[in-house]
Design an enzyme around this catalytic site. Structure first.
Site, short mmCIF file in Angstrom:
data_model
loop_
_atom_site.label_atom_id
_atom_site.label_comp_id
_atom_site.label_asym_id
_atom_site.label_seq_id
_atom_site.Cartn_x
_atom_site.Cartn_y
_atom_site.Cartn_z
CG HIS A 67 -0.75 7.90 45.06
ND1 HIS A 67 -0.57 9.25 45.27
CD2 HIS A 67 0.05 7.29 45.98
CE1 HIS A 67 0.28 9.44 46.26
NE2 HIS A 67 0.66 8.27 46.70
CG HIS A 68 3.22 5.33 45.02
ND1 HIS A 68 3.54 6.52 44.41
CD2 HIS A 68 3.24 5.58 46.37
CE1 HIS A 68 3.74 7.45 45.33
NE2 HIS A 68 3.57 6.90 46.52
#
Length: 299
Positions: A117-118
């Site tokens: 998710h980064h």
């Protein structure tokens, strides 16, 4: 029967000097294999380049797939992108997409990797190369598999890349409950962010989760949830700042399953974060999440 997605490329050899626990996905696989016939295994195909480029910059996609990511981006990711890492990055978003398609048929499915998710538009970050959550969500909406989708992220770190990549995308909403003072220092804006104080434990966490997630789901009425089931809110996690117990993590999954089941939704989970020296203990926490969700949601 719990439907699980896995690919041999998920267990890539770790690049030199990498702090990431590269054997975690293999341990998750082995623990789930020990469950025998409870698990139905599925193997994903590599993600079509067009699906990667629908979310990420085409030049960055080419840098990854050709294993020529510049050193500055590799430092931001946290490890060099070797050919083995590139092969893994190409298949993980396909695994999350496949888990979502299986969840639409069976109520629940899990990818044994993912939750990256980064990762941002033109670079990876924080051990994330491609953002499988964003890629799968856009692909599912574009192909008409769902009209509305929600990404529910319970990793201890905010899902900043997912929020940034999906902002303004029709039919897609993002929710992140995370430690306020943890990485990343500069947060993005999710549809709903729920920041928590350091040291938040089981009872307070579960109360806040239910009080915020239930109205979020009611407001956005998704057909499907992509669930980033990071286990780094655990009290002993090396990169966490929260204080959930192993029982608290299981209670988290039961709560999410109850909210999902009450609304007649489907849910596909990804692995997400979990860090420390004992890779087997971390893998067990990930497997707990998959089994707890699967027992509650598989139809």
């Amino acid at each position: 029967m719990i439907h699980v997605v896995h690919h041999p490329a998920y267990v890539a050899p770790g690049p030199a000097r990498s702090a990431y626990r590269w054997n975690k996905n293999g341990l998750i696989r082995d623990l789930l294999r020990a469950e025998g016939e409870r698990i139905a295994w599925h193997r994903p195909d590599p993600t079509p380049p067009a699906a990667l480029e629908a979310v990420h910059d085409p030049d960055y996609v080419a840098e990854v797939l050709e294993a020529r990511v510049p050193a500055a981006k590799a430092r931001r990711i946290g490890f060099p992108v070797t050919p083995e890492v590139a092969a893994r990055a190409a298949v993980v978003p396909g695994g999350t997409w496949l888990a979502a398609r299986l969840a639409l048929d069976h109520g629940f499915a899990a990818n044994t990797a993912g939750g990256s998710h980064h990762a941002l538009h033109d670079t990876g970050a924080g051990y994330c190369v491609f953002n499988d959550l964003a890629i799968a969500a856009v692909r599912l909406v574009d192909e008409g598999a769902v009209a509305r989708i929600a990404i529910v992220d319970v990793d201890v770190h905010q899902g900043d890349g997912t929020a940034a990549l999906l902002a303004g995308r029709p039919g897609i909403a993002t929710y992140s409950i995370h430690a306020e003072k943890n990485f990343p220092v500069r947060k993005a804006r999710s549809t709903l962010d729920v920041p928590l104080a350091d040291g938040t434990g089981d009872d307070e966490y579960l109360t806040v989760l239910e009080a915020t997630l239930a109205p979020f789901l009611d407001a956005h009425e998704p057909d499907l949830i992509l669930y980033q089931a990071g286990v780094d809110p655990y009290a002993g996690d090396r990169l966490g700042r929260l204080a959930l117990t192993r029982d608290g993590l299981r209670a988290r999954e039961r709560l999410v399953a109850r909210l999902v089941r009450a609304r007649g939704l489907s849910l596909a989970s990804t692995v997400g974060g979990g860090y420390g020296d004992d890779a087997l203990a971390i893998a067990r926490r990930h497997v707990d999440a998959i089994l707890t969700l699967g027992e509650a949601l598989s139809g």
